[in-house]
Design a protein around this motif. Structure first.
Motif, short mmCIF file in Angstrom:
data_model
loop_
_atom_site.label_atom_id
_atom_site.label_comp_id
_atom_site.label_asym_id
_atom_site.label_seq_id
_atom_site.Cartn_x
_atom_site.Cartn_y
_atom_site.Cartn_z
N SER A 98 0.82 -1.21 0.00
CA SER A 98 0.00 0.00 0.00
C SER A 98 0.86 1.26 0.00
O SER A 98 0.56 2.23 -0.70
CB SER A 98 -0.94 0.01 1.21
N ALA A 99 1.93 1.24 0.78
CA ALA A 99 2.81 2.40 0.84
C ALA A 99 3.43 2.67 -0.53
O ALA A 99 3.58 3.83 -0.93
CB ALA A 99 3.89 2.19 1.88
N ARG A 100 3.78 1.61 -1.25
CA ARG A 100 4.37 1.81 -2.59
C ARG A 100 3.33 2.37 -3.56
O ARG A 100 3.64 3.23 -4.38
CB ARG A 100 4.93 0.49 -3.11
N LEU A 101 2.09 1.88 -3.47
CA LEU A 101 1.05 2.38 -4.36
C LEU A 101 0.72 3.84 -4.09
O LEU A 101 0.37 4.59 -5.00
CB LEU A 101 -0.22 1.53 -4.21
N LEU A 102 0.83 4.25 -2.83
CA LEU A 102 0.46 5.61 -2.43
C LEU A 102 1.60 6.61 -2.61
O LEU A 102 1.36 7.82 -2.53
CB LEU A 102 0.02 5.61 -0.96
N HIS A 103 2.78 6.12 -2.85
CA HIS A 103 3.94 7.01 -2.88
C HIS A 103 3.93 7.91 -4.12
O HIS A 103 3.71 7.44 -5.24
CB HIS A 103 5.23 6.19 -2.86
N LEU A 104 4.16 9.20 -3.91
CA LEU A 104 4.35 10.14 -5.00
C LEU A 104 5.85 10.37 -5.18
O LEU A 104 6.62 10.35 -4.22
CB LEU A 104 3.67 11.47 -4.70
N ASN A 105 6.28 10.61 -6.41
CA ASN A 105 7.69 10.93 -6.64
C ASN A 105 8.11 12.10 -5.76
O ASN A 105 7.44 13.13 -5.72
CB ASN A 105 7.92 11.30 -8.10
N GLN A 106 9.25 11.93 -5.09
CA GLN A 106 9.82 13.00 -4.28
C GLN A 106 11.16 13.43 -4.88
O GLN A 106 11.87 12.62 -5.48
CB GLN A 106 10.03 12.53 -2.84
N THR A 107 11.49 14.68 -4.72
CA THR A 107 12.77 15.17 -5.23
C THR A 107 13.93 14.52 -4.51
O THR A 107 15.08 14.59 -4.98
CB THR A 107 12.87 16.69 -5.10
N THR A 108 13.67 13.89 -3.37
CA THR A 108 14.71 13.17 -2.65
C THR A 108 14.82 11.72 -3.10
O THR A 108 15.69 10.99 -2.61
CB THR A 108 14.42 13.21 -1.14
N ASP A 109 13.95 11.28 -4.01
CA ASP A 109 14.03 9.92 -4.55
C ASP A 109 15.11 9.85 -5.63
O ASP A 109 15.55 10.88 -6.16
CB ASP A 109 12.68 9.51 -5.18
N CYS A 110 15.48 8.63 -5.95
CA CYS A 110 16.44 8.43 -7.04
C CYS A 110 15.67 8.41 -8.36
O CYS A 110 15.23 7.37 -8.83
CB CYS A 110 17.20 7.11 -6.84
N LEU A 111 15.50 9.59 -8.95
CA LEU A 111 14.65 9.73 -10.13
C LEU A 111 15.49 10.00 -11.37
O LEU A 111 16.02 11.10 -11.56
CB LEU A 111 13.65 10.87 -9.93
N ALA A 112 15.61 9.00 -12.22
CA ALA A 112 16.22 9.22 -13.52
C ALA A 112 15.37 10.21 -14.30
O ALA A 112 14.17 10.34 -14.06
CB ALA A 112 16.33 7.90 -14.28
#
Length: 699
Positions: free
Chosen positions: A189-203
């Motif tokens: 559930s936490a993964r489904l609810l997660h929004l991209n954060q600028t602190t994430d590893c985002l290519a």
């Protein structure tokens, strides 16, 4: 003397005993017997992973009400139930959780400076944030490894922590030890609810994807041959991967770093490869759903936004019901995209997989006619989602466009999809430059007509996908650029026979950045037509929001006939009513509707289970500037894969068979190998490639 001393000591001892006897009666503390019972029920690991000093400390904390019955991270749910029984409590089953690392850094991140003596990530982080150039990447000094009491983490060859899922107990010690937030503990559930954060590893590709799919992860899984894993990674963000594998215009690829070496990675064709592999198997991979909450949700509209919203609500444990006015679900993907691009049997299979999760669908049921917001609430639906799309065609603003023989683009495509076989005649003029115009033109070619597509700008300004434009040209569609309709001319029976148009020239750029077309005075000309199809835009039909088509709309709307909603939560002016898709944005991409449908489902979940909808300040909303560099060095050039064509020549022009096919397994593995596995600033380098940087190599 000796006797006297002995008597004295005896007296002192007797007095001390008497005092202790009295004190024991006054100060006696009786231990709660439940502590012993609970301690006996625990596994006796004394690992400290629960945060208390051993199992005895955990047992005391449970009895004191400081810890739940499920505090032990080593024991199973059965043990938690026994402990809860001792306490006279009911234990609520919790989703399995796991520590995960979705981060680059490590040895791939360059050093901004060097220092000696700091051998712990926390200490290094205090020194100017650590030596790595990536501000969010792993420092690689292994504080998480030392913090784990279960030997579930080790440092891999890339200088990054590797987590053993069989040993991890999700205690969170590694999370507490990491100063960069590299590791998180989460469940489904936490993964489904997660929004991209600028602190994430985002290519960059992941930042650009409207659905926020973890693109580098699923490509890495394809590269490793874990095709089912890739499907499940995509399904955490997109339930319509078969559809998107065929119709997505791939905004992610516009930001692929590989383009500064040779060509972008074929991200969408890789998605299609694993989606088609599941499709050809005939069996949907099992998708987990949270425990039922008993909360009823109404989803009005069964297009991409509504299907996505219902899918994620169901996975979060709620009970959605989809209401749709059409005889089958799919919205514009079914009625606006022709068979040669998206076979309806494939769409049916994909939608059925969503419904099989336990989602009800009520078809041929019109909002505003068969039900309203008020009746939905009266029927017990706790929240409502409005995803009614944009089905109303915009006019040409030309005299005579109400004559017979003039039919809007989406109206034409819908009629054809419903099997109504609209008459085209010999000569068709399609007015417009978007994908709907191209779809209408290519459909008319297959129905045997000679087709001219009229567009008021040039080919370079057409908003349609370039592949679709090229496909139309290959199939014989003629293009009339720099021309705009003036009036429709009809015969004595009120039937359109010609389209009068003006020649245009391009002036100064307008708000869209494209040069504005300007009419050439005295340039009027006529073109014969048996059918004229205006396809110059669509807008939502909001008549369903009014009582009998009159009165005041209960929702705030815009002059473009879209519904106003909070851009972060997608909640409308009516609490508990949410929206997304074309009725909110105006005509947009399928992948955008899917992504916003999930975000709306997230908000609806929090609305029903909490007092507010959390939107962290670090939520990513635009591209992260420092990740968009164009200098890529030490990477070998590799040729991009090409999708095969299933139909060729005249076969394409006279049938609605699917045009494009899927990559072979070997082609997909080779294309996945082209991915640089980018992080915020890191990417994979080739050991034998030249070390000099390449800047804009493909220009």
């Amino acid at each position: 003397m000796i006797v006297t001393s002995g008597l004295t000591l005896f007296s002192i001892g007797l007095g001390a005993a008497a005092i202790l006897g009295v004190a024991s009666k006054l100060l006696y503390v009786k231990e709660d017997p439940r502590i012993g019972l609970i301690e006996d029920s625990l596994p006796g690991a004394n690992c400290g992973g629960c945060g208390y000093p051993g199992c005895s400390g955990a047992a005391a904390a449970i009895v004191a009400g400081k810890a739940p019955a499920s505090v032990c991270i080593v024991s199973d749910a059965e043990t938690a139930a026994v402990v809860a029984g001792i306490m006279g409590q009911e234990v609520i089953e919790r989703e399995p959780e796991l520590a995960v690392r979705d981060c680059s850094g490590g040895t791939r991140a360059e050093d901004a400076f060097h220092y000696e003596g700091a051998l712990d990530c926390r200490a290094a982080h205090l020194l100017y944030g650590g030596s790595k150039t990536c501000p969010e990447g792993c420092l690689g000094l292994g504080s998480c490894v030392r913090a784990c009491p279960f030997n579930a983490i080790h440092m891999g060859p890339a200088g990054l922590p590797v987590i053993d899922p069989d040993e991890c107990k999700a205690c969170g010690n590694c999370v507490d030890a990491c100063p960069r937030g590299v590791i998180t503990v989460s469940g489904m559930s936490a993964r489904l609810l997660h929004l991209n954060q600028t602190t994430d590893c985002l290519a960059p590709c992941r930042q650009k994807c409207p659905a926020q799919i973890n693109i580098p992860k699923y490509i890495e899984q394809i590269k490793a041959g874990d095709y089912d894993g890739a499907v499940m990674t995509i399904k955490e963000r997109n339930p319509l991967l078969v559809t998107c594998g065929r119709v997505c215009p791939r905004p992610c690829e516009t930001e692929c770093r590989r383009q500064y070496v040779d060509e972008t990675v074929g991200i969408n064709m890789l998605k299609r490869f694993v989606a088609d592999r599941e499709l050809r198997s005939g069996t949907h991979l099992p998708v987990a759903c949270a425990k039922d909450t008993g909360k009823k949700v109404a989803v009005v509209g069964g297009g991409p936004a509504g299907l996505s919203c219902a899918y994620f609500l169901r996975r979060l444990g709620h009970s959605p019901t989809i209401f749709d006015a059409m005889p089958a679900l799919g919205g514009q993907t079914r009625y606006g995209i022709p068979e040669y691009r998206l076979p309806k049997a494939d769409l049916d299979w994909e939608i059925q997989g969503i419904l099989d999760l336990g989602i009800d669908a009520r078809l041929n049921t019109s909002f505003g006619k068969d039900f309203t917001l008020e009746t939905l609430k009266a029927d017990g639906f706790e929240t409502i989602f409005l995803g009614i799309g944009a089905w109303q065609a915009s006019g040409m603003y030309a005299e005579g466009e109400d004559l017979d023989g003039v039919m809007g683009g989406i109206e034409f495509l819908t009629a054809h999809a419903l099997g109504q076989k609209p008459e085209t005649g010999d000569k068709v003029i399609v007015v417009g430059g978007g994908n709907t115009a191209i779809d209408a033109a290519r459909t008319c070619v297959r129905l045997g007509a000679e087709v001219t597509l009229m567009y008021r700008r040039t080919r370079n300004e057409m908003p349609a996908d370039m592949e679709e434009i090229v496909g139309a040209e290959d199939e014989g569609v003629k293009f009339k650029f720099l021309a705009a309709p003036a009036r429709v001319i009809g015969d004595e029976n009120g039937r359109a026979t010609h389209l009068e148009y003006y020649e245009m020239e391009l002036g100064e750029p307008d708000d869209s950045g494209r040069r504005r077309p300007v009419k050439k005075e005295g340039s009027e000309a006529r073109m014969e037509a048996s059918l004229i199809i205006p396809a110059i835009g669509q807008k939502p039909d909001l008549g369903c929001l009014y009582d009998d088509g009159e009165g005041e709309c209960p929702l705030e709307t815009t002059r473009w006939q879209t519904i106003v909603a909070d851009p972060d939560t997608f909640q409308t002016a009516i609490p508990g009513v949410f929206t997304a898709g074309d009725v909110y944005t105006g005509p947009d991409l399928v992948i955008s509707a899917i992504g916003d449908g999930r975000k709306a489902a997230r908000s609806m979940h929090y609305f029903m289970t909490q007092d507010h909808v959390p939107v962290p300040e670090t939520t990513q909303k635009g591209m992260i500037p420092y990740t968009l560099f164009k200098e890529i060095g030490q990477v070998e050039r590799k040729k991009r894969a090409v999708l095969p064509h299933l139909c060729h020549g005249d076969e394409r022009n006279c049938t609605f068979n699917e045009v494009e096919g899927s990559l072979s397994e070997a082609e997909a593995r080779a294309e996945a190998d082209r991915c640089l596995r980018c992080g915020l600033v890191c990417y994979d380098r080739d050991a034998d490639a030249p070390t000099d940087r390449i800047e804009n190599a493909n220009t």
